[in-house]
Write a protein that holds these residues in place. Structure first.
Motif, mmCIF file in Angstrom:
data_model
loop_
_atom_site.group_PDB
_atom_site.id
_atom_site.type_symbol
_atom_site.label_atom_id
_atom_site.label_comp_id
_atom_site.label_asym_id
_atom_site.label_seq_id
_atom_site.Cartn_x
_atom_site.Cartn_y
_atom_site.Cartn_z
ATOM 1 N N LEU A 224 0.846 -1.190 0.000
ATOM 2 C CA LEU A 224 0.000 0.000 0.000
ATOM 3 C C LEU A 224 0.884 1.243 0.000
ATOM 4 O O LEU A 224 1.716 1.420 0.895
ATOM 5 C CB LEU A 224 -0.896 -0.008 1.245
ATOM 6 C CG LEU A 224 -1.701 1.265 1.520
ATOM 7 C CD1 LEU A 224 -2.720 1.526 0.424
ATOM 8 C CD2 LEU A 224 -2.374 1.188 2.890
ATOM 9 N N LYS A 225 0.721 2.081 -1.016
ATOM 10 C CA LYS A 225 1.448 3.344 -1.071
ATOM 11 C C LYS A 225 0.461 4.498 -0.923
ATOM 12 O O LYS A 225 -0.604 4.496 -1.546
ATOM 13 C CB LYS A 225 2.217 3.475 -2.387
ATOM 14 C CG LYS A 225 3.426 2.559 -2.470
ATOM 15 C CD LYS A 225 4.250 2.830 -3.719
ATOM 16 C CE LYS A 225 5.507 1.974 -3.737
ATOM 17 N NZ LYS A 225 6.324 2.211 -4.957
ATOM 18 N N ILE A 226 0.828 5.463 -0.114
ATOM 19 C CA ILE A 226 -0.036 6.610 0.169
ATOM 20 C C ILE A 226 0.696 7.884 -0.231
ATOM 21 O O ILE A 226 1.836 8.110 0.180
ATOM 22 C CB ILE A 226 -0.395 6.660 1.670
ATOM 23 C CG1 ILE A 226 -1.087 5.370 2.088
ATOM 24 C CG2 ILE A 226 -1.256 7.872 1.978
ATOM 25 C CD1 ILE A 226 -1.052 5.120 3.568
ATOM 26 N N ASP A 227 0.047 8.703 -1.036
ATOM 27 C CA ASP A 227 0.619 9.991 -1.455
ATOM 28 C C ASP A 227 -0.060 11.108 -0.685
ATOM 29 O O ASP A 227 -1.282 11.307 -0.789
ATOM 30 C CB ASP A 227 0.414 10.217 -2.954
ATOM 31 C CG ASP A 227 1.209 9.243 -3.803
ATOM 32 O OD1 ASP A 227 2.352 8.935 -3.426
ATOM 33 O OD2 ASP A 227 0.685 8.769 -4.832
ATOM 34 N N GLY A 228 0.740 11.848 0.090
ATOM 35 C CA GLY A 228 0.251 13.023 0.791
ATOM 36 C C GLY A 228 0.772 14.286 0.139
ATOM 37 O O GLY A 228 1.206 14.278 -1.013
ATOM 38 N N ILE A 229 0.735 15.356 0.899
ATOM 39 C CA ILE A 229 1.270 16.642 0.406
ATOM 40 C C ILE A 229 2.153 17.214 1.506
ATOM 41 O O ILE A 229 1.716 17.397 2.651
ATOM 42 C CB ILE A 229 0.147 17.633 0.065
ATOM 43 C CG1 ILE A 229 -0.709 17.075 -1.085
ATOM 44 C CG2 ILE A 229 0.733 19.008 -0.306
ATOM 45 C CD1 ILE A 229 -1.919 17.928 -1.417
ATOM 46 N N SER A 230 3.413 17.483 1.154
ATOM 47 C CA SER A 230 4.360 18.010 2.132
ATOM 48 C C SER A 230 4.443 19.533 2.012
ATOM 49 O O SER A 230 4.615 20.078 0.911
ATOM 50 C CB SER A 230 5.742 17.391 1.890
ATOM 51 O OG SER A 230 6.676 17.917 2.808
ATOM 52 N N ILE A 231 4.278 20.186 3.130
ATOM 53 C CA ILE A 231 4.383 21.648 3.235
ATOM 54 C C ILE A 231 5.236 21.952 4.471
ATOM 55 O O ILE A 231 5.224 21.200 5.446
ATOM 56 C CB ILE A 231 2.979 22.283 3.416
ATOM 57 C CG1 ILE A 231 2.069 21.969 2.214
ATOM 58 C CG2 ILE A 231 3.084 23.783 3.629
ATOM 59 C CD1 ILE A 231 2.456 22.655 0.932
ATOM 60 N N HIS A 232 6.002 23.032 4.430
ATOM 61 C CA HIS A 232 6.743 23.443 5.627
ATOM 62 C C HIS A 232 5.789 23.457 6.819
ATOM 63 O O HIS A 232 4.708 24.065 6.748
ATOM 64 C CB HIS A 232 7.338 24.837 5.418
ATOM 65 C CG HIS A 232 8.254 25.266 6.513
ATOM 66 N ND1 HIS A 232 7.821 25.552 7.794
ATOM 67 C CD2 HIS A 232 9.602 25.454 6.520
ATOM 68 C CE1 HIS A 232 8.840 25.912 8.546
ATOM 69 N NE2 HIS A 232 9.944 25.853 7.784
ATOM 70 N N PRO A 233 6.147 22.766 7.915
ATOM 71 C CA PRO A 233 5.193 22.639 9.031
ATOM 72 C C PRO A 233 4.792 23.974 9.662
ATOM 73 O O PRO A 233 3.738 24.072 10.289
ATOM 74 C CB PRO A 233 5.938 21.753 10.037
ATOM 75 C CG PRO A 233 7.376 21.811 9.649
ATOM 76 C CD PRO A 233 7.398 22.011 8.168
ATOM 77 N N GLY A 234 5.615 25.005 9.458
ATOM 78 C CA GLY A 234 5.248 26.306 10.003
ATOM 79 C C GLY A 234 4.128 26.980 9.240
ATOM 80 O O GLY A 234 3.503 27.915 9.745
ATOM 81 N N TYR A 235 3.863 26.477 8.018
ATOM 82 C CA TYR A 235 2.854 27.109 7.162
ATOM 83 C C TYR A 235 1.905 26.061 6.579
ATOM 84 O O TYR A 235 1.420 26.194 5.458
ATOM 85 C CB TYR A 235 3.545 27.884 6.015
ATOM 86 C CG TYR A 235 4.574 28.862 6.506
ATOM 87 C CD1 TYR A 235 4.205 30.139 6.906
ATOM 88 C CD2 TYR A 235 5.909 28.475 6.617
ATOM 89 C CE1 TYR A 235 5.146 31.036 7.384
ATOM 90 C CE2 TYR A 235 6.859 29.368 7.105
ATOM 91 C CZ TYR A 235 6.470 30.646 7.481
ATOM 92 O OH TYR A 235 7.405 31.530 7.961
ATOM 93 N N ALA A 236 1.658 25.015 7.363
ATOM 94 C CA ALA A 236 0.979 23.839 6.826
ATOM 95 C C ALA A 236 -0.530 23.845 7.032
ATOM 96 O O ALA A 236 -1.227 22.988 6.480
ATOM 97 C CB ALA A 236 1.565 22.577 7.472
ATOM 98 N N LYS A 237 -1.060 24.801 7.777
ATOM 99 C CA LYS A 237 -2.479 24.742 8.103
ATOM 100 C C LYS A 237 -3.344 24.732 6.847
ATOM 101 O O LYS A 237 -3.217 25.575 5.964
ATOM 102 C CB LYS A 237 -2.872 25.923 8.977
ATOM 103 C CG LYS A 237 -4.332 25.849 9.437
ATOM 104 C CD LYS A 237 -4.696 26.976 10.400
ATOM 105 C CE LYS A 237 -6.145 26.844 10.849
ATOM 106 N NZ LYS A 237 -6.528 27.937 11.793
ATOM 107 N N GLY A 238 -4.202 23.696 6.788
ATOM 108 C CA GLY A 238 -5.121 23.577 5.674
ATOM 109 C C GLY A 238 -4.485 23.093 4.380
ATOM 110 O O GLY A 238 -5.168 22.999 3.361
#
Length: 417
Positions: A224-238
């Motif tokens: 099982l492979k899952i693709d998410g979305i990576s954003i700098h955690p300081g600006y990740a809201k939403g």
């Protein structure tokens, strides 16, 4: 000489020698065999077979040992193969194994000297009740022992020696096959069945003396492979979609009281996550799917994918892929079409002085895949217990019974030919 009158066994000496050679396989290695050190034992086996007069014994580049004990019968006898694997499990260290023989066992707990917190307790190992007066072999507390499956290797080697020594035991051509990488599911990936040239086979890779296994799990793997979305955690809201959290959520939603190794027994199947890895952007979960009924694998996989879809629906923008791969199938589907191979094994066990017990394995053996490759191949006891850990043990007398069983099976095929 009658087979059961044989007393000059060397199986214990073989075994204690072989377990000191590190042959641990490595699931993360792409090479064949997965570890070059497996060949260290295989080379020893070839040398010993050649010294017995078995002239075609050889090790191929993939790590397989092939050898033939020539027929001494005037009959046309089916060609029989005995097979064991040389590698030991990656689950526990196989380096610097120190075999210890506890002679004349009297029911005491066995405290292993190199780590006295490792204790083989009589109350926790019910099969020890049948070993009173026998000689028990263990490791020293720091490693596994390697009875899985160097007990089987040692038994086949001693049976080969005895067949060469006792020409009065009539038999057809007997093939010997030692495989690498069984513990990581690659044991017969590169076996050359045409070169082997056997009609029927027996893996010496079972557990309790007297047992024969003609039924295994059927097995698939799921990646099982899952693709998410990576954003700098300081600006990740939403914005961020954490693939690792999705993977954890999927595992958390697996059934709690059924369909898992922890909650099933007998012929019940399971869905089992074996590893999780990745990052915020992409994660992977590997599963093994098991059931004795091959038809149920698809329903287990459908249930797993339904859980994945339900969880993924809560993470807008996430994606997944779900790859099913066949691993092996229940050998009973093949063996039921060749009942004689099982019947003769049961007779051989009985003639060696034991009550033959047929049972199913909650696992698989090389024999599972060999059977579907065209070599019907049930699994016979090798005598080991508590595999893959520091409490592993085997009885010298049970290994001797396995040697006698091999001799009787070889003779029976000639007898009924």
């Amino acid at each position: 000489m009658e087979i059961n009158e044989i007393k000059d066994f060397q199986v214990a000496e073989n075994f204690t020698k072989y377990v000191q050679i590190d042959t641990q396989s490595d699931v993360n290695s792409p090479t064949v065999p997965s570890t070059e050190k497996q060949k260290n034992l295989s080379r020893v086996l070839v040398e010993e077979l050649l010294a017995l007069g078995i002239s075609d014994a050889h090790l191929d580049e993939k790590g397989y040992v092939y050898a033939t004990i020539p027929s001494n019968s005037t009959k046309k006898v089916p060609v029989i193969c005995f097979c064991s694997h040389v590698d030991t499990s990656p689950d526990s260290s196989g380096t610097d194994v120190k075999p210890l023989i506890h002679k004349n066992y009297q029911g005491q707990d066995l405290v292993l000297p190199d780590d006295q917190e490792v204790v083989i307790r009589f109350a926790e190992h019910p099969d020890l009740k049948e070993q009173i007066g026998n000689d028990i072999v263990t490791a020293s507390g720091k490693t596994l022992l390697g009875a899985d499956d160097k007990a089987g290797v040692a038994e086949i080697m001693d049976a080969a020696r005895l067949l060469m020594k006792h020409p009065e035991i009539k038999h057809g051509d007997i093939k010997i096959l030692f495989t690498p990488d069984e513990e990581i599911g690659r044991g017969v990936d590169h076996v050359d069945l045409k070169k082997l040239g056997a009609d029927y086979g027996y893996t010496m890779d079972g557990e309790k003396a007297g047992t024969l296994e003609d039924e295994t799990f059927s097995a698939d793997g799921v990646q099982l492979k899952i693709d998410g979305i990576s954003i700098h955690p300081g600006y990740a809201k939403g914005k961020m979609i954490n693939a690792l959290k999705i993977a954890a959520d999927i595992i958390e939603n697996l059934p709690k009281n059924r369909l898992s190794p922890e909650t099933t027994s007998g012929k019940e199947g399971f869905v089992h996550p074996t590893s999780i890895s990745g990052s915020v952007e992409e994660a992977q979960v590997n599963f093994i799917i098991r059931d004795h009924d091959s038809q149920k694998l698809a329903s287990h996989e459908a249930e797993l994918e339904a859980i994945v879809k339900k969880v993924i629906a809560n993470y807008a923008g996430a994606k997944y892929s779900f790859k099913v791969s066949e691993q092996y199938r229940n050998m009973k589907e093949v063996l039921d079409q060749h009942p004689r191979v099982v019947d003769i094994a049961m007779m051989g066990i009985e003639r060696a002085g034991m009550k033959a017990i047929k049972r199913s394995i909650r696992g698989g053996t090389d024999g599972s895949r060999l059977s579907f490759m065209g070599l019907p191949c049930p699994n016979i006891f090798a005598g080991g217990h508590a595999f893959h850990g520091k409490q592993e043990w085997v009885s010298v007398q049970d290994m001797q019974k396995a040697v006698l069983t091999i001799l009787h099976i070889a003779a029976l095929w000639e007898e009924v030919a």
